[in-house]
Design a protein around this motif. Structure first.
Motif, PDB file in Angstrom:
ATOM      1  N   GLU A   1     -12.752  18.061 -42.523  1.00 25.05           N
ATOM      2  CA  GLU A   1     -13.177  16.847 -41.816  1.00 25.05           C
ATOM      3  C   GLU A   1     -13.108  15.626 -42.731  1.00 25.05           C
ATOM      4  O   GLU A   1     -12.884  14.510 -42.277  1.00 25.05           O
ATOM      5  CB  GLU A   1     -14.593  17.020 -41.275  1.00 25.05           C
ATOM      6  N   ALA A   2     -13.306  15.852 -44.031  1.00 22.48           N
ATOM      7  CA  ALA A   2     -13.214  14.757 -45.002  1.00 22.48           C
ATOM      8  C   ALA A   2     -11.769  14.434 -45.368  1.00 22.48           C
ATOM      9  O   ALA A   2     -11.505  13.522 -46.154  1.00 22.48           O
ATOM     10  CB  ALA A   2     -14.001  15.104 -46.255  1.00 22.48           C
ATOM     11  N   GLY A   3     -10.809  15.208 -44.807  1.00 23.17           N
ATOM     12  CA  GLY A   3      -9.388  14.950 -45.056  1.00 23.17           C
ATOM     13  C   GLY A   3      -8.796  15.769 -46.177  1.00 23.17           C
ATOM     14  O   GLY A   3      -7.656  15.553 -46.576  1.00 23.17           O
ATOM     15  N   LEU A   4      -9.542  16.732 -46.716  1.00 24.18           N
ATOM     16  CA  LEU A   4      -9.047  17.576 -47.802  1.00 24.18           C
ATOM     17  C   LEU A   4      -8.626  18.925 -47.215  1.00 24.18           C
ATOM     18  O   LEU A   4      -9.455  19.769 -46.893  1.00 24.18           O
ATOM     19  CB  LEU A   4     -10.135  17.769 -48.862  1.00 24.18           C
ATOM     20  N   THR A   5      -7.298  19.129 -47.084  1.00 18.83           N
ATOM     21  CA  THR A   5      -6.810  20.361 -46.463  1.00 18.83           C
ATOM     22  C   THR A   5      -6.000  21.235 -47.412  1.00 18.83           C
ATOM     23  O   THR A   5      -5.628  22.346 -47.046  1.00 18.83           O
ATOM     24  CB  THR A   5      -5.929  20.025 -45.241  1.00 18.83           C
ATOM     25  N   SER A   6      -5.717  20.738 -48.617  1.00 15.54           N
ATOM     26  CA  SER A   6      -4.903  21.542 -49.539  1.00 15.54           C
ATOM     27  C   SER A   6      -5.510  21.528 -50.939  1.00 15.54           C
ATOM     28  O   SER A   6      -6.321  20.675 -51.279  1.00 15.54           O
ATOM     29  CB  SER A   6      -3.464  20.998 -49.589  1.00 15.54           C
ATOM     30  N   PHE A   7      -5.088  22.512 -51.728  1.00  8.82           N
ATOM     31  CA  PHE A   7      -5.559  22.606 -53.106  1.00  8.82           C
ATOM     32  C   PHE A   7      -5.100  21.397 -53.926  1.00  8.82           C
ATOM     33  O   PHE A   7      -5.818  20.922 -54.801  1.00  8.82           O
ATOM     34  CB  PHE A   7      -5.066  23.893 -53.759  1.00  8.82           C
ATOM     35  N   ALA A   8      -3.898  20.899 -53.643  1.00  7.93           N
ATOM     36  CA  ALA A   8      -3.359  19.756 -54.395  1.00  7.93           C
ATOM     37  C   ALA A   8      -4.234  18.514 -54.190  1.00  7.93           C
ATOM     38  O   ALA A   8      -4.454  17.743 -55.138  1.00  7.93           O
ATOM     39  CB  ALA A   8      -1.927  19.471 -53.958  1.00  7.93           C
TER      40      ALA A   8
ATOM     41  N   LYS B   1     -16.089  21.284 -43.458  1.00 10.42           N
ATOM     42  CA  LYS B   1     -16.524  19.939 -43.874  1.00 10.42           C
ATOM     43  C   LYS B   1     -15.479  19.276 -44.768  1.00 10.42           C
ATOM     44  O   LYS B   1     -15.246  18.064 -44.683  1.00 10.42           O
ATOM     45  CB  LYS B   1     -17.866  20.021 -44.589  1.00 10.42           C
ATOM     46  N   LEU B   2     -14.838  20.070 -45.641  1.00  7.13           N
ATOM     47  CA  LEU B   2     -13.776  19.518 -46.483  1.00  7.13           C
ATOM     48  C   LEU B   2     -12.597  19.054 -45.631  1.00  7.13           C
ATOM     49  O   LEU B   2     -12.016  17.992 -45.897  1.00  7.13           O
ATOM     50  CB  LEU B   2     -13.316  20.555 -47.508  1.00  7.13           C
TER      51      LEU B   2
ATOM     52  N   ILE C   1     -17.340  11.120 -51.375  1.00  2.97           N
ATOM     53  CA  ILE C   1     -17.337  12.068 -50.251  1.00  2.97           C
ATOM     54  C   ILE C   1     -18.775  12.380 -49.866  1.00  2.97           C
ATOM     55  O   ILE C   1     -19.549  12.912 -50.657  1.00  2.97           O
ATOM     56  CB  ILE C   1     -16.577  13.362 -50.627  1.00  2.97           C
ATOM     57  N   ASP C   2     -19.147  12.027 -48.627  1.00  2.00           N
ATOM     58  CA  ASP C   2     -20.507  12.254 -48.153  1.00  2.00           C
ATOM     59  C   ASP C   2     -20.655  13.564 -47.391  1.00  2.00           C
ATOM     60  O   ASP C   2     -21.750  14.110 -47.303  1.00  2.00           O
ATOM     61  CB  ASP C   2     -20.941  11.101 -47.228  1.00  2.00           C
ATOM     62  N   ALA C   3     -19.569  14.073 -46.801  1.00  2.00           N
ATOM     63  CA  ALA C   3     -19.646  15.240 -45.909  1.00  2.00           C
ATOM     64  C   ALA C   3     -20.101  16.493 -46.646  1.00  2.00           C
ATOM     65  O   ALA C   3     -20.895  17.282 -46.117  1.00  2.00           O
ATOM     66  CB  ALA C   3     -18.298  15.485 -45.251  1.00  2.00           C
ATOM     67  N   VAL C   4     -19.608  16.705 -47.852  1.00  2.00           N
ATOM     68  CA  VAL C   4     -19.945  17.897 -48.621  1.00  2.00           C
ATOM     69  C   VAL C   4     -19.949  17.540 -50.105  1.00  2.00           C
ATOM     70  O   VAL C   4     -19.194  16.675 -50.544  1.00  2.00           O
ATOM     71  CB  VAL C   4     -18.948  19.050 -48.316  1.00  2.00           C
TER      72      VAL C   4
END
Length: 196
Positions: free
Chosen positions: A157-164, A154-155, A177-180
């Motif tokens: 899909e929301a465009g968050l792929t890295s720790f930074a 879900k992260l 952020i609605d997905a999670v």
């Protein structure tokens, strides 16, 4: 000259010209295939492999894809249960004609290697490649406490792929952020993990 080859979990003693029924192979009728798992070569100077004979192979021509005889599995239970069950099964087989036995030079022959059941190995490899793709594009988000595979998806899909990216989130970004539901602890942990 004869050879003992292994295919489909079974061993067969073959000579040139023999017709053989083996477990289903991924080959069409008329194709020439090669069995590289040769356990023994016999004749004037027998050679026994450990476990296989290096460079040896058995070449064969696929005659047809067939089914074996019907096997009946019958279960009858005793006394008052009065139940019985009949189940039939016909094993899929490949009919091959042995054309040649090679004592050496099998790797240079250029003939297709016999393999079973079509593209089963490719089907198993595809999910593994699919799982590796998200890890290659970003960080492994499941390292955050409380983030499992579903939340990581879900992260992403929301465009968050890295720790930074997670470490840079503000309170307003988290609310958007609605997905999670992003927890503040994740942001703190992401800052630590982004430093390395």
């Amino acid at each position: 000259m004869f050879a003992v080859l292994k295919t489909g979990g079974k061993q067969y003693k073959v000579q040139a010209g023999d017709m053989l029924r083996v477990e289903k192979l991924a080959a069409d009728a008329g194709e020439t295939i090669q069995f590289n798992d040769v356990l023994m070569l016999g004749g004037d100077a027998p050679v026994v492999g450990a476990p296989f004979v290096d460079g040896a192979a058995v070449q064969a021509e696929v005659v047809d894809q067939i089914k074996g005889e019907k096997v009946i599995h019958f279960v009858k239970r005793r006394r008052k249960h009065s139940s019985k069950r009949t189940k039939g099964h016909r094993q899929k087989l490949t009919l091959v004609k042995i054309t040649e036995i090679l004592a050496s030079g099998a790797d240079k022959s250029g003939v297709k290697v016999a393999s079973g059941q079509g593209d089963a190995p490719a089907a198993k490899a595809a999910p593994a490649a699919k799982k590796a793709a998200p890890a290659a594009s970003g960080d492994n988000l499941t390292e955050l406490t409380g983030v499992g595979p579903a939340a990581a998806k879900k992260l992403e899909e929301a465009g968050l792929t890295s720790f930074a990216q997670i470490a840079a989130l503000s309170d307003a970004d988290i609310a958007a952020i609605d997905a999670v539901k992003v927890k503040p602890e994740w942001v703190e942990q992401a800052k630590e993990l982004a430093k390395g």
